[in-house]
Design a protein around this motif. Structure first.
Motif: not given
Length: 234
Positions: A150, A156, A158, A161, A184, A187, A221, A223
């Motif tokens: 988290t 993160g 990504t 996001d 990943v 999320a 988030l 992940h």
């Protein structure tokens, strides 16, 4: 919100675990053990066969100084047969749990490398923490296990996001986890209010007991990571 008639998405309180299973869950870096208490209470209502190992980085003496309420949390966990351990470095899980330990879920909420005074490139230290943790945790995942990390929205880096930053201003989770052979696969937005109802308030920086309002407003988030070619994404 989820569509009526469909199963709600996985969350930090159920970790996508199926009812009736016998999952093994390891919680890392749980500063005051409040999350482990919330998780244990929730899982007891859905599957009483779950087994939880809860850990924090600090020694027990240091923990009690920083979080006086942790003693009650630890006692409650142990009464409910949760294995509690202090002084566990999430980057070296084998050192504490042995090389053969396997878990269906490994969770690390808001990992953060402590700042070093006058040091440059603090974000590099956060990336190194993610990289070393993923390498350590991958060795202890069950065949279809998942790693849940988290982070605050935006950290993160990504593509999904909700807060997009330049790559150099993120922790580059996808890149660091890939070094350990982990991908990943999801999320998931974290419902902070639902966590609070279970008694868990995310902690902030090393010397702060609760996540500040400004940082909390950015959202969190969870992940979900799996081995490449592993179980289907949640």
């Amino acid at each position: 919100m989820h569509t009526p008639g469909t199963a709600p998405p996985p969350n930090l309180l159920d970790l996508g675990l199926l009812v009736g299973g016998a999952p093994r869950v390891l919680v890392c870096g749980d500063a005051d053990f409040a999350y482990s208490c919330a998780l244990a209470a929730h899982l007891r209502r859905s599957t009483d066969s779950a087994r939880i190992w809860a850990s924090c980085y600090e020694s027990e003496d240091d923990l009690h100084v920083r979080f006086p309420d942790a003693a009650a949390a630890i006692a409650a966990l142990r009464r409910n047969d949760v294995d509690v351990a202090c002084g566990v470095d999430a980057r070296e899980l084998s050192r504490h749990y042995g090389e053969d330990a396997r878990f269906d879920r490994i969770v690390f909420n808001l990992p953060q490398s402590p700042p070093m005074p006058r040091a440059r490139n603090q974000i590099q230290r956060h990336r190194a923490l993610l990289r070393d943790f993923c390498k350590s945790a991958e060795l202890h995942l069950a065949p279809a296990g998942q790693l849940w990390i988290t982070l605050l929205a935006g950290q993160g880096g990504t593509p999904v996001d909700p807060i997009q930053r330049p790559p150099g201003d993120t922790w580059q989770l996808q890149h660091e986890s890939a070094r350990a052979g982990l991908l990943v696969v999801a999320a998931l937005p974290v419902d902070i209010d639902a966590l609070a109802q279970e008694g868990y308030a995310p902690t902030g920086r090393r010397n702060s007991k609760k996540l500040g309002v400004n940082r909390q407003s950015r959202g969190m988030l969870a992940h979900v990571l799996e081995r490449e070619g592993g179980a289907p994404a949640v």
